[in-house]
Design an enzyme around this catalytic site. Structure first.
Site, PDB file in Angstrom:
ATOM      1  N   LYS A  18      -9.315   4.264 -32.569  1.00  0.00           N
ATOM      2  CA  LYS A  18      -9.713   5.453 -31.747  1.00  0.00           C
ATOM      3  C   LYS A  18      -8.981   6.600 -32.369  1.00  0.00           C
ATOM      4  O   LYS A  18      -7.590   6.531 -32.545  1.00  0.00           O
ATOM      5  CB  LYS A  18      -9.345   5.304 -30.577  1.00  0.00           C
ATOM      6  CG  LYS A  18      -9.810   6.407 -29.513  1.00  0.00           C
ATOM      7  CD  LYS A  18      -9.625   5.974 -28.212  1.00  0.00           C
ATOM      8  CE  LYS A  18     -10.117   7.047 -27.065  1.00  0.00           C
ATOM      9  NZ  LYS A  18      -9.994   6.903 -25.390  1.00  0.00           N
ATOM     10  N   SER A  69     -14.003   7.449 -22.694  1.00  0.00           N
ATOM     11  CA  SER A  69     -14.115   8.123 -23.810  1.00  0.00           C
ATOM     12  C   SER A  69     -13.762   7.236 -24.936  1.00  0.00           C
ATOM     13  O   SER A  69     -14.087   7.918 -26.093  1.00  0.00           O
ATOM     14  CB  SER A  69     -12.715   9.037 -23.809  1.00  0.00           C
ATOM     15  OG  SER A  69     -11.710   8.188 -23.831  1.00  0.00           O
ATOM     16  N   SER A 109     -11.443   4.420 -19.680  1.00  0.00           N
ATOM     17  CA  SER A 109     -12.200   4.759 -21.044  1.00  0.00           C
ATOM     18  C   SER A 109     -12.259   3.575 -22.148  1.00  0.00           C
ATOM     19  O   SER A 109     -13.025   3.738 -22.955  1.00  0.00           O
ATOM     20  CB  SER A 109     -11.505   5.940 -21.835  1.00  0.00           C
ATOM     21  OG  SER A 109     -11.551   7.275 -21.062  1.00  0.00           O
TER      22      SER A 109
HETATM   23  N1  GLN Z   1     -13.729   9.431 -17.708  1.00  0.00           N
HETATM   24  C1  GLN Z   1     -12.350   9.638 -17.358  1.00  0.00           C
HETATM   25  C2  GLN Z   1     -11.975  11.276 -17.448  1.00  0.00           C
HETATM   26  O1  GLN Z   1     -12.785  11.746 -18.032  1.00  0.00           O
HETATM   27  C3  GLN Z   1     -11.326   8.777 -17.766  1.00  0.00           C
HETATM   28  C4  GLN Z   1     -10.954   8.916 -19.368  1.00  0.00           C
HETATM   29  C5  GLN Z   1     -10.093   8.154 -19.943  1.00  0.00           C
HETATM   30  O2  GLN Z   1      -9.812   7.287 -19.266  1.00  0.00           O
HETATM   31  N2  GLN Z   1      -9.510   8.790 -20.991  1.00  0.00           N
HETATM   32  O3  GLN Z   1     -10.814  11.596 -17.412  1.00  0.00           O
END
Ligand code: GLN
Length: 492
Positions: free
Chosen positions: A79, A158, A182
């Protein structure tokens, strides 16, 4: 022989390499070819084929000398939130243009020490803020799963690029990070496995920070065993991360097949939400029946403050983000947009460098931390966080793990939730409480919905008890027997 990386698991490829069915260089070449063919998925931000082949050749040499590590010769994707020494690291943000870190994150360094091979850096939501990979400056990554003649779908986020790459089959595993879901949500939407370890289990050093008290890195792979192997390499104390915990890392594969006989699995009533997709409820029921059939005891539990988790998260996470993102000022990293004086340079750089969602979070975060509102929002959210943690503590006196759906929906069309951030935030409803409480959680692919899209189930474990979680995950995986793979439409 011709190698199809999409048909392999990490465990299977390690066997193939050990038996000399193929070399790591051959396997890596097959992955590079598949990666190139997968360009329409927009999954990679940076490809590193030359580095991959060098690493693969070194792995082959080690294997020749009988010195192979745990993941020797296995091609992985990273990532693009993990700093990789000398390799562009963008966090999918314009503001990190041209940032080549002078250091390697501990988590990735450990994967390379175990012999893994880096194929490149994967797309994500900008600074890991999002649930669909649509906030990326590099454009949305596309889910390899599609409905017949339907629109292109998001891979979740994400870690959308990571999940899509694993599902498409050109990496054998990938790293993800999980601040509010995410790793687990994109794993569910792409039909793969992902584990968010206990907070403090995997070092955060060298990972671009989003919300430091919630961020955790973990593996995403096609099977529970592959996730266990990757976690084995990534986990462990790191003096460079002050929140890393000095707990011994057990052998995650040792008891993987031990089954769930005698384990008590909690079912939180509060996760039965009004208006939830009936197919998700049905799958959850199936999951309970599967685990019961193989000897687990299903126990009703209460997590009464669940309802407050999402609002508390969307105060705590932006608050920490606004502070972490203050460092991108046009002076130290990446992009600089000139202005007539220093202040205007800051404004121009941050105005152009950050996307809309990131700006929204910085504004929310700054607001909830401002003098007049700190107690009303931030302090209150922290109190809610303690209550949520207490709910889990109490539940874990009665159960060994908790079973829930991973996400309230399957993959949705790209563009569907544009300009509707609150609908997007709802995707995290089942995953966020786990981060607020610092617990380990994993998503296991459990079935397809009527449109043919994958759905996942989430298991939540006790702190630092990833071993039990993986064991229960393996039992669930066996029972679900999820073998479906996306049609490789992007190749035609
Ligand atoms: N979807 C969540 C957010 O937008 C979690 C994102 C994540 O876990 N990095 O904050």
């Amino acid at each position: 022989m011709s190698i199809d990386p999409a048909a392999l698991t990490i465990a299977g490829a390690l066997e193939g390499l050990a038996k000399k069915d193929y070399t790591s260089v051959e396997l890596t070449n097959a992955c590079i070819e598949a990666m190139r063919a997968a360009k329409p998925l927009n999954v990679m931000i940076t490809e590193t084929p030359d580095r991959a082949l060098e690493m693969a050749a070194a792995a082959d040499a080690r294997r020749g000398k009988g010195e192979a590590g745990l993941l020797d010769g296995i091609p992985l994707g990273i990532k693009d939130l993990f700093c990789t020494e000398g390799v562009l690291t963008t966090a999918a943000s314009h503001i990190l243009d041209g940032f080549h870190p002078a250091y390697e994150s501990t988590a990735t360094a450990r994967l390379w020490q175990a012999g893994a091979v880096m194929l490149g850096k994967l797309n994500l939501d900008e600074f890991a803020m999002g649930s669909s990979n649509e906030t990326s400056y590099y454009g949305p990554a596309v889910n390899p799963w599609q409905t017949k003649d339907g629109p292109k779908l998001v891979p979740g986020g994400s870690s959308g690029g990571s999940a899509a790459a694993v599902a498409a089959g050109f990496v054998l595993g990938a790293t993800g990070t999980d601040t509010g879901g995410s790793i687990r949500q994109p794993a569910a939407l792409c039909g793969i496995t992902g584990i968010k370890p206990t907070y403090g289990r995997v070092s955060r050093w060298g990972i671009v920070a989003f919300a430091s008290s919630l961020d955790q890195a973990g593996p995403m792979a096609r099977t529970v065993r592959d996730s266990a192997l990757m976690l084995q390499a990534m986990a462990g104390f790191d003096p460079k991360d002050s929140t890393s915990v000095n707990e011994p890392v057990p052998d995650y594969c040792a008891h993987l097949e031990a089954g769930v006989k005698g384990l008590r699995i909690g079912i939180p009533r509060e996760y039965r939400m009004d208006g939830m997709d009936p197919e998700i409820t049905a799958l959850w029921e199936k999951g309970m029946a599967w685990l019961k059939d193989v000897g687990a005891e299903i126990v009703d539990i209460h997590l009464p403050n669940t309802h407050y988790a999402l609002p508390a998260y969307y105060i705590v996470a932006p608050a920490e983000a606004s502070s972490n993102l203050a460092r991108y000022d046009g002076v130290r990293y990446g992009l600089r947009v000139p202005g007539k004086d220093l202040i205007e340079m800051y404004e121009n750089t941050r105005g152009e460098g950050f996307g809309r969602e990131v700006q929204r979070r910085i504004m929310i975060g700054t607001y909830v931390l401002s003098a007049g509102y700190y107690d009303a929002y931030y302090t209150k959210a922290q109190k809610v966080r303690s209550l949520i943690k207490r709910d889990f503590d109490q539940a874990f006196q009665r159960v060994d793990a908790i079973l829930t759906p991973t996400a309230p929906n399957a993959a949705f069309p790209i563009g569907m939730t544009h300009d509707d951030p609150v609908t997007m935030y709802l995707n995290d409803v089942f995953t966020v409480p786990v981060n607020l409480a610092g617990l380990p959680g994993m998503s296991v692919p459990a079935g397809l919905n009527s449109a043919g899209l994958p759905l996942g189930l989430q298991l939540i474990g006790k702190p630092f008890d990833e071993a039990t979680l993986l064991r229960a995950g393996r039992a669930l995986e066996k029972a679900a027997d999820f073998r479906a793979k996306p049609a490789q439409w992007w190749r035609s």
